[in-house]
Write a protein that holds these residues in place. Structure first.
Motif, PDB file in Angstrom:
ATOM      1  N   ARG A 162      -7.424  19.948  25.100  1.00  0.00           N
ATOM      2  CA  ARG A 162      -7.999  19.500  23.833  1.00  0.00           C
ATOM      3  C   ARG A 162      -7.520  20.375  22.681  1.00  0.00           C
ATOM      4  O   ARG A 162      -7.188  19.882  21.593  1.00  0.00           O
ATOM      5  CB  ARG A 162      -9.526  19.521  23.930  1.00  0.00           C
ATOM      6  CG  ARG A 162     -10.230  18.822  22.764  1.00  0.00           C
ATOM      7  CD  ARG A 162     -11.727  19.000  22.862  1.00  0.00           C
ATOM      8  NE  ARG A 162     -12.234  18.622  24.180  1.00  0.00           N
ATOM      9  CZ  ARG A 162     -13.386  19.052  24.682  1.00  0.00           C
ATOM     10  NH1 ARG A 162     -14.140  19.872  23.973  1.00  0.00           N
ATOM     11  NH2 ARG A 162     -13.775  18.648  25.873  1.00  0.00           N
ATOM     12  N   LEU A 163      -7.450  21.694  22.918  1.00  0.00           N
ATOM     13  CA  LEU A 163      -6.986  22.606  21.882  1.00  0.00           C
ATOM     14  C   LEU A 163      -5.506  22.396  21.564  1.00  0.00           C
ATOM     15  O   LEU A 163      -5.103  22.366  20.402  1.00  0.00           O
ATOM     16  CB  LEU A 163      -7.213  24.057  22.332  1.00  0.00           C
ATOM     17  CG  LEU A 163      -8.648  24.584  22.266  1.00  0.00           C
ATOM     18  CD1 LEU A 163      -8.740  25.950  22.923  1.00  0.00           C
ATOM     19  CD2 LEU A 163      -9.122  24.663  20.815  1.00  0.00           C
ATOM     20  N   ILE A 164      -4.697  22.259  22.604  1.00  0.00           N
ATOM     21  CA  ILE A 164      -3.254  22.096  22.398  1.00  0.00           C
ATOM     22  C   ILE A 164      -2.954  20.836  21.599  1.00  0.00           C
ATOM     23  O   ILE A 164      -2.101  20.825  20.701  1.00  0.00           O
ATOM     24  CB  ILE A 164      -2.521  22.068  23.759  1.00  0.00           C
ATOM     25  CG1 ILE A 164      -2.565  23.463  24.399  1.00  0.00           C
ATOM     26  CG2 ILE A 164      -1.078  21.604  23.598  1.00  0.00           C
ATOM     27  CD1 ILE A 164      -1.998  23.520  25.794  1.00  0.00           C
ATOM     28  N   LEU A 165      -3.676  19.758  21.887  1.00  0.00           N
ATOM     29  CA  LEU A 165      -3.444  18.497  21.185  1.00  0.00           C
ATOM     30  C   LEU A 165      -4.082  18.465  19.797  1.00  0.00           C
ATOM     31  O   LEU A 165      -3.684  17.675  18.941  1.00  0.00           O
ATOM     32  CB  LEU A 165      -3.987  17.335  22.025  1.00  0.00           C
ATOM     33  CG  LEU A 165      -3.275  17.091  23.373  1.00  0.00           C
ATOM     34  CD1 LEU A 165      -3.980  16.008  24.159  1.00  0.00           C
ATOM     35  CD2 LEU A 165      -1.810  16.730  23.146  1.00  0.00           C
ATOM     36  N   GLY A 166      -5.067  19.343  19.594  1.00  0.00           N
ATOM     37  CA  GLY A 166      -5.794  19.285  18.330  1.00  0.00           C
ATOM     38  C   GLY A 166      -5.386  20.305  17.292  1.00  0.00           C
ATOM     39  O   GLY A 166      -5.608  20.104  16.099  1.00  0.00           O
ATOM     40  N   GLU A 167      -4.791  21.435  17.714  1.00  0.00           N
ATOM     41  CA  GLU A 167      -4.458  22.499  16.772  1.00  0.00           C
ATOM     42  C   GLU A 167      -3.039  22.325  16.212  1.00  0.00           C
ATOM     43  O   GLU A 167      -2.120  21.937  16.939  1.00  0.00           O
ATOM     44  CB  GLU A 167      -4.580  23.871  17.455  1.00  0.00           C
ATOM     45  CG  GLU A 167      -5.998  24.230  17.861  1.00  0.00           C
ATOM     46  CD  GLU A 167      -6.938  24.331  16.674  1.00  0.00           C
ATOM     47  OE1 GLU A 167      -6.517  24.862  15.617  1.00  0.00           O
ATOM     48  OE2 GLU A 167      -8.089  23.876  16.794  1.00  0.00           O
ATOM     49  N   GLU A 168      -2.889  22.665  14.945  1.00  0.00           N
ATOM     50  CA  GLU A 168      -1.615  22.476  14.246  1.00  0.00           C
ATOM     51  C   GLU A 168      -0.480  23.256  14.893  1.00  0.00           C
ATOM     52  O   GLU A 168       0.647  22.786  14.984  1.00  0.00           O
ATOM     53  CB  GLU A 168      -1.779  22.911  12.783  1.00  0.00           C
ATOM     54  CG  GLU A 168      -0.543  22.670  11.918  1.00  0.00           C
ATOM     55  CD  GLU A 168      -0.262  21.188  11.725  1.00  0.00           C
ATOM     56  OE1 GLU A 168       0.926  20.840  11.551  1.00  0.00           O
ATOM     57  OE2 GLU A 168      -1.220  20.387  11.762  1.00  0.00           O
ATOM     58  N   ILE A 169      -0.772  24.462  15.397  1.00  0.00           N
ATOM     59  CA  ILE A 169       0.270  25.340  15.926  1.00  0.00           C
ATOM     60  C   ILE A 169       0.931  24.774  17.182  1.00  0.00           C
ATOM     61  O   ILE A 169       2.069  25.109  17.509  1.00  0.00           O
ATOM     62  CB  ILE A 169      -0.306  26.756  16.197  1.00  0.00           C
ATOM     63  CG1 ILE A 169       0.831  27.739  16.478  1.00  0.00           C
ATOM     64  CG2 ILE A 169      -1.287  26.724  17.357  1.00  0.00           C
ATOM     65  CD1 ILE A 169       0.383  29.184  16.582  1.00  0.00           C
ATOM     66  N   THR A 170       0.235  23.910  17.891  1.00  0.00           N
ATOM     67  CA  THR A 170       0.774  23.378  19.154  1.00  0.00           C
ATOM     68  C   THR A 170       0.933  21.860  19.170  1.00  0.00           C
ATOM     69  O   THR A 170       1.598  21.324  20.052  1.00  0.00           O
ATOM     70  CB  THR A 170      -0.152  23.774  20.329  1.00  0.00           C
ATOM     71  OG1 THR A 170      -1.496  23.410  20.007  1.00  0.00           O
ATOM     72  CG2 THR A 170      -0.068  25.253  20.610  1.00  0.00           C
ATOM     73  N   ARG A 171       0.349  21.161  18.219  1.00  0.00           N
ATOM     74  CA  ARG A 171       0.309  19.701  18.273  1.00  0.00           C
ATOM     75  C   ARG A 171       1.709  19.085  18.275  1.00  0.00           C
ATOM     76  O   ARG A 171       1.969  18.095  18.961  1.00  0.00           O
ATOM     77  CB  ARG A 171      -0.497  19.162  17.089  1.00  0.00           C
ATOM     78  CG  ARG A 171      -0.741  17.654  17.168  1.00  0.00           C
ATOM     79  CD  ARG A 171      -1.801  17.193  16.188  1.00  0.00           C
ATOM     80  NE  ARG A 171      -1.579  17.700  14.850  1.00  0.00           N
ATOM     81  CZ  ARG A 171      -2.494  18.292  14.099  1.00  0.00           C
ATOM     82  NH1 ARG A 171      -3.721  18.462  14.567  1.00  0.00           N
ATOM     83  NH2 ARG A 171      -2.218  18.718  12.875  1.00  0.00           N
ATOM     84  N   LYS A 172       2.648  19.670  17.545  1.00  0.00           N
ATOM     85  CA  LYS A 172       3.979  19.080  17.415  1.00  0.00           C
ATOM     86  C   LYS A 172       5.016  19.735  18.334  1.00  0.00           C
ATOM     87  O   LYS A 172       6.206  19.454  18.221  1.00  0.00           O
ATOM     88  CB  LYS A 172       4.441  19.182  15.966  1.00  0.00           C
ATOM     89  CG  LYS A 172       3.565  18.384  15.002  1.00  0.00           C
ATOM     90  CD  LYS A 172       4.060  18.514  13.570  1.00  0.00           C
ATOM     91  CE  LYS A 172       3.158  17.732  12.609  1.00  0.00           C
ATOM     92  NZ  LYS A 172       3.624  17.861  11.198  1.00  0.00           N
TER      93      LYS A 172
END
Length: 392
Positions: free
Chosen positions: A32-42
């Motif tokens: 959930r964090l990886i998909l939701g946070e800007e630093i990891t989303r892309k």
């Protein structure tokens, strides 16, 4: 690593450690964090998966060391401070490119390891031996003793004990010598395995113990429980305990040997004889506990005898003649292991203790390692009474 470190505080806020969440729940929070946070989303999918693993290891496993612990080819992990890690693989030492994010993170891992096996390590007690849940041996040295600390060393053991058949296939020992040792163990000859650091003494002792008949009662005694005895139902495992907490009583190897004699053992197996407990071990061998096994550090079979004498003298003041009589009466076979420059381990010599002559213990070499030929028979066992009883 920077992405995982950035998300770690957010993950810790989400985890309710009082409820000891399952691994699946933690992975769900990480996703959930990886998909939701800007630093990891892309990030590319491959990198997202790497961050997922790094995050999970940082909160539920041993951080950057977990990848090494999951690699069966890694035999030693050497952490020289948070930013310098070396690894031994297939007998060779390599620099490991990854590192802990900070000294504090490494200290957290060390406290996690020590706490899991009831050990305390801090500036007042900066040196400690411990073990991981799987039995891997751990040594920790902190400041002020370790100037570039914290220092963490992990000695790996195979997940499944190495068998004597595997040692034969690796040319560590000849089939003939293994069959010979099989008969000696069955006949209850007392055997001491010696060698230098990292020569495979514990591994060989595990393989040797597989020859013990299944119906016997075996008691193992160790500083840190590492032995992997297989095929014995009536097995008691004892582990020494150091003083770490106020009011806690230390339990030494000597204490365990003495109490084991009241537990009706068929044999006693000592993980390593390293001090004054050598006398108690010899006493056990001389009071009807034939066939007991143990290991000790030594540079040769001859050196093993001197080491035994020195270790006994650590605990009591006895004439050398009396000590030597006890050694000759209790220990019957010495097995010496070596490790060559390429990291390969092998049995260097198997010798029989052949009495005392002129006040000196005499050895009768039975098998010796020949370069390019392996372990070759070079002598004949003289004390054959136990083998004859086994045959009858």
């Amino acid at each position: 690593m920077k992405e995982a470190e950035a998300l770690r505080p957010l993950l810790l806020e989400e985890i309710d450690i009082t409820k000891e969440p399952e691994d699946d729940k933690i992975l769900e929070l990480i996703d959930r964090l990886i998909l939701g946070e800007e630093i990891t989303r892309k990030l590319p999918v491959k990198r997202k998966l790497e961050v997922r693993q790094e995050l999970f290891y940082s909160v539920r496993r041993l951080d950057v060391l977990q990848e090494l612990l999951d690699d069966p080819d890694v035999t030693e992990i050497m952490v020289n401070g948070y930013d310098t890690i070396f690894v031994e693989k297939r007998g060779k030492i390599f620099f490991y490119g990854k590192q802990f994010t900070s000294k504090e993170k490494l200290e957290d891992i060390i406290q996690q390891i020590a706490g899991s096996c009831n050990r305390v390590v801090n500036e007042q007690t900066p040196i400690v031996d411990a073990r991981l849940e799987n039995g891997d041996r751990v040594n920790v040295v902190l400041r002020p003793v370790a100037l570039n600390g914290p220092i963490l060393t992990i000695r790996r053991f195979p997940e499944h004990p190495i068998t004597m058949a595997q040692l034969i296939s690796r040319n560590c020992i000849s089939g003939e010598a293994a069959d010979f040792l099989n008969r000696l163990v069955q006949a209850k000859y007392s055997i001491l395995v010696g060698g230098g650091t990292s020569t495979g003494k514990t591994t060989f002792l595990n393989a040797l113990s597989s020859y013990i008949p299944s119906g016997e009662r075996i008691i193992t005694i160790e500083d840190n429980a590492e032995l992997q005895i297989q095929g014995i139902e009536n097995l008691v495992r004892l582990e020494a305990r150091e003083i770490h907490l106020e009011g806690q009583q230390s339990i030494t190897i000597r204490d365990l040997i003495r109490t084991s004699l009241r537990m009706r053992p068929s044999r006693i197996i000592i993980g390593e004889v390293r001090g004054a407990e050598a006398w108690d071990f010899l006493q056990a061998l001389n009071t009807g506990h034939n066939g007991s096994l143990g290991t000790a550090h030594a540079n040769s079979t001859e050196d093993m005898l001197g080491r035994l004498e020195s270790m006994v003298l650590m605990g009591m003041d006895l004439p050398l003649e009396a000590i030597r009589r006890q050694i000759v009466s209790g220990v019957e076979i010495l097995v010496h292991l070596e490790r060559d420059s390429g990291g390969e381990r092998h049995v260097e010599e198997i010798s029989e203790i052949d009495g005392i002559r002129g006040g000196v213990i005499v050895l009768n070499p039975l098998f010796q390692w020949e370069h390019g030929k392996g372990l070759r028979e070079c002598g004949t066992l003289k004390n054959t009474k136990k083998l004859e009883r086994l045959r009858n």
